[in-house]
Design a protein around this motif. Structure first.
Motif, PDB file in Angstrom:
ATOM      1  N   HIS A 187     -15.238  23.920 -11.685  1.00  0.00           N
ATOM      2  CA  HIS A 187     -14.639  24.855 -10.729  1.00  0.00           C
ATOM      3  C   HIS A 187     -15.589  26.029 -10.511  1.00  0.00           C
ATOM      4  CE1 HIS A 187     -11.028  27.688  -9.660  1.00  0.00           C
ATOM      5  NE2 HIS A 187     -11.926  27.614  -8.704  1.00  0.00           N
ATOM      6  N   GLU A 195     -15.538  22.291  -6.079  1.00  0.00           N
ATOM      7  CA  GLU A 195     -14.818  21.846  -7.262  1.00  0.00           C
ATOM      8  C   GLU A 195     -14.917  20.326  -7.356  1.00  0.00           C
ATOM      9  OE1 GLU A 195     -11.048  23.754  -8.270  1.00  0.00           O
ATOM     10  OE2 GLU A 195     -11.130  24.732  -6.296  1.00  0.00           O
ATOM     11  N   HIS A 211      -9.121  20.180  -6.636  1.00  0.00           N
ATOM     12  CA  HIS A 211      -8.646  21.219  -7.548  1.00  0.00           C
ATOM     13  C   HIS A 211      -7.386  20.704  -8.206  1.00  0.00           C
ATOM     14  CE1 HIS A 211      -7.822  25.221  -9.152  1.00  0.00           C
ATOM     15  NE2 HIS A 211      -6.557  25.007  -8.820  1.00  0.00           N
ATOM     16  N   ARG A 219     -15.548  26.542 -15.640  1.00  0.00           N
ATOM     17  CA  ARG A 219     -15.446  27.358 -14.433  1.00  0.00           C
ATOM     18  C   ARG A 219     -16.364  28.562 -14.515  1.00  0.00           C
ATOM     19  NH1 ARG A 219     -11.774  31.535 -14.072  1.00  0.00           N
ATOM     20  NH2 ARG A 219     -11.053  30.775 -12.045  1.00  0.00           N
TER      21      ARG A 219
END
Length: 259
Positions: A187, A195, A211, A219
């Motif tokens: 992410h 993503e 997502h 992330r």
């Protein structure tokens, strides 16, 4: 699949090579490269320049089979320790390869080691080869490293294709990237829609842009995400954070390799 245009990849080979040259200018070429510990900076430059010349020779000759390294002209780099000669050699190799790629266009049939037997493969591969090894040079010399978002995202896309191809070809480490019910989410927090969801199946893994909740998520900024996914930095460096099963992320990183 490629997400960028052929000419864009050609442009990036030149741009990324120039940025690599800038990173090593004035540096100690005998210094070790932390992310490639068997190499000095000079070894890194010779590797990149040799790869450019090898791909360029395949495209230039329209090779239908692999060309041995020893048959690629001037692929070993200049003799001696002159940094200026090494810099010129690197620049000349990139320019020659890009000229061959532009002349051939993206759809000319040539040998590759992978899933796509046309020149488009080599334009994309040499662009990302240079992107990632420029990171090695930047990390070794303490210089700034930045990559524009669409190129960084495409580097992740290509790496996933390479690992999947390695798995399909029977690479023993990539073969372990399976097991139903587990997933990995990448992410990017600074680029909308950057993503990826990687899902482990019983025989292989698949991925898509999505997502969704996963077993583990990595992330943070896209460039840092790309570097960690290419094993150029640790998953908890560069403003990245790991959420969930860290062991699964380490499992992926330990077994995703180039060939």
């Amino acid at each position: 699949m490629t997400s960028l245009a052929h000419d864009r990849y050609c442009d990036e080979i030149l741009f990324q090579t120039d940025a690599l040259r800038a990173a090593v200018t004035g540096a100690d070429l005998t210094a070790r490269v932390p992310t490639c510990p068997d190499w000095s900076l000079r070894d890194l430059v010779v590797h990149v320049g040799g790869a450019h010349r090898w791909a360029g020779e395949i495209v230039r000759t329209r090779a239908a089979a692999e060309i041995p390294d020893e048959e690629v002209p001037d692929a070993e780099g200049p003799g001696g320790d002159d940094p200026g000669a090494l810099d010129a050699w690197l620049a000349e190799g990139a320019a020659g390869t890009v000229a061959a790629l532009r002349e051939a266009g993206p759809d000319t049939a040539v040998w590759t080691w992978a899933w796509e037997q046309r020149t488009a493969f080599w334009a994309r591969r040499m662009a990302h080869e240079t992107v990632v090894h420029r990171a090695d040079a930047a990390l070794a010399t303490g210089t700034v490293y930045e990559v524009v978002p669409d190129l960084a995202a495409d580097t992740i896309d290509e790496w996933l294709q390479i690992v999947a191809f390695s798995q399909a070809e029977g690479d023993p480490e990539a073969a372990e990237l399976r097991g139903g019910g587990r997933s990995l989410h990448l992410h990017a927090t600074d680029v909308p829609s950057a993503e990826w969801l990687i899902e482990f199946g019983e025989k292989d893994f698949t991925w898509r842009r999505a997502h969704e909740k996963a077993t583990v998520a990595l992330r943070g900024p896209l460039t840092e995400l790309m570097l960690a996914f290419n094993r150029r930095q640790k998953p908890d460096e560069g403003g990245l954070e790991v959420l969930g099963d860290r062991d699964l992320l380490d499992f992926w990183l330990d077994r995703s390799s180039f060939g």
